[in-house]
Enzyme design. Sequence first.
Site, short mmCIF file in Angstrom:
data_model
loop_
_atom_site.label_atom_id
_atom_site.label_comp_id
_atom_site.label_asym_id
_atom_site.label_seq_id
_atom_site.Cartn_x
_atom_site.Cartn_y
_atom_site.Cartn_z
N SER A 250 2.66 43.53 5.56
CA SER A 250 1.24 44.26 4.83
C SER A 250 1.43 43.48 3.45
O SER A 250 2.44 43.37 2.71
CB SER A 250 1.25 45.54 4.65
OG SER A 250 0.97 46.20 6.16
N1 SAH Z 1 4.17 47.96 7.64
C1 SAH Z 1 4.35 46.95 8.31
C2 SAH Z 1 3.09 46.36 9.14
C3 SAH Z 1 3.43 45.52 10.10
S1 SAH Z 1 1.87 44.86 11.10
C4 SAH Z 1 5.02 45.65 7.59
O1 SAH Z 1 4.65 45.36 6.48
O2 SAH Z 1 5.78 44.85 8.10
C5 SAH Z 1 1.68 46.19 12.02
C6 SAH Z 1 2.67 46.47 13.11
O3 SAH Z 1 2.09 47.57 14.15
C7 SAH Z 1 2.94 45.55 13.94
O4 SAH Z 1 4.46 45.33 13.83
C8 SAH Z 1 2.59 45.87 15.41
O5 SAH Z 1 3.72 45.35 16.46
C9 SAH Z 1 2.47 47.27 15.41
N2 SAH Z 1 1.61 48.05 16.10
C10 SAH Z 1 0.40 47.88 16.60
N3 SAH Z 1 0.10 48.56 17.42
C11 SAH Z 1 1.17 49.59 17.68
C12 SAH Z 1 1.07 50.51 18.25
N4 SAH Z 1 0.23 50.95 19.16
N5 SAH Z 1 2.19 51.31 18.37
C13 SAH Z 1 3.45 50.92 17.38
N6 SAH Z 1 3.37 49.75 16.81
C14 SAH Z 1 2.13 49.19 16.67
#
Ligand code: SAH
Length: 221
Positions: free
Chosen positions: A69
């Site tokens: 993010s």
């Molecule tokens: N705060 C993190 C955001 C990563 S992007 C960062 O800065 O790295 C969002 C993440 O949510 C991804 O890794 C994706 O795999 C995860 N995600 C999406 N849907 C999900 C779900 N139903 N349960 C768990 N994780 C999920």
Amino acid sequence: MIEGMQGIGMTSPRTRERMIKRLMEQGIGSLKVLDVMRNTPRHIFMDEALASRAYEDTALPIGYNQTISQPYIVAKMTELLLESTTGRLAKVLEIGTGCGYQTAILAQLVDHVYSVERIAPLQKKAKDHLWDLKLKNVSYLHNDGGWGWPEHAPYDGILVAAAPPEIPEMLLQQMTVGGVMVIPIGSGGDQRLQRVTRTESGYELEELEPVLFVPFLSGRK
Ligand code: SAH
């Protein structure tokens, strides 16, 4: 400072200070959040090829079609969560560990973070990074975050880092009274950040700014 990460200027205090200055210009006012972001190396959470861009105000790829993010979003969501109370949050549930950067910020501001991720290898890397930073007040679960993590519920705060079309019912059930959830809702280019507060009698909803998150997907990988 973590070994091997010095040099080439990307860890320089000036680079990070520029990010902090920008966050303040964008309206982030919580000194606690700004301090923690100033002191947390963001570049160690991404591949070396992208590390030099770590402090730019943008989301960047972390593999598996996912992104870290953008700094502003991390700061804003954290601030929205902390504003909910004058005391320290005890238990926070994070959905979407990703590369672990948001997790690392939260871990320095609350007592314990419970972080759920559906893509196992991403979560493994996140664990390693947080271990390197000696952040040990975090528990990890490889699962579809749509189920929350009922064993440790209720939570004072829930932060969701991927956008579902609507608020997952299981997450609402796992909030304490007075607890807050910050979550992007919507699909494609039409998403909005929302803050949900649980009250004695139900839930209050605030619609905040437009955002752009990866989709909230079901199942585990
Ligand atoms: N705060 C993190 C955001 C990563 S992007 C960062 O800065 O790295 C969002 C993440 O949510 C991804 O890794 C994706 O795999 C995860 N995600 C999406 N849907 C999900 C779900 N139903 N349960 C768990 N994780 C999920």
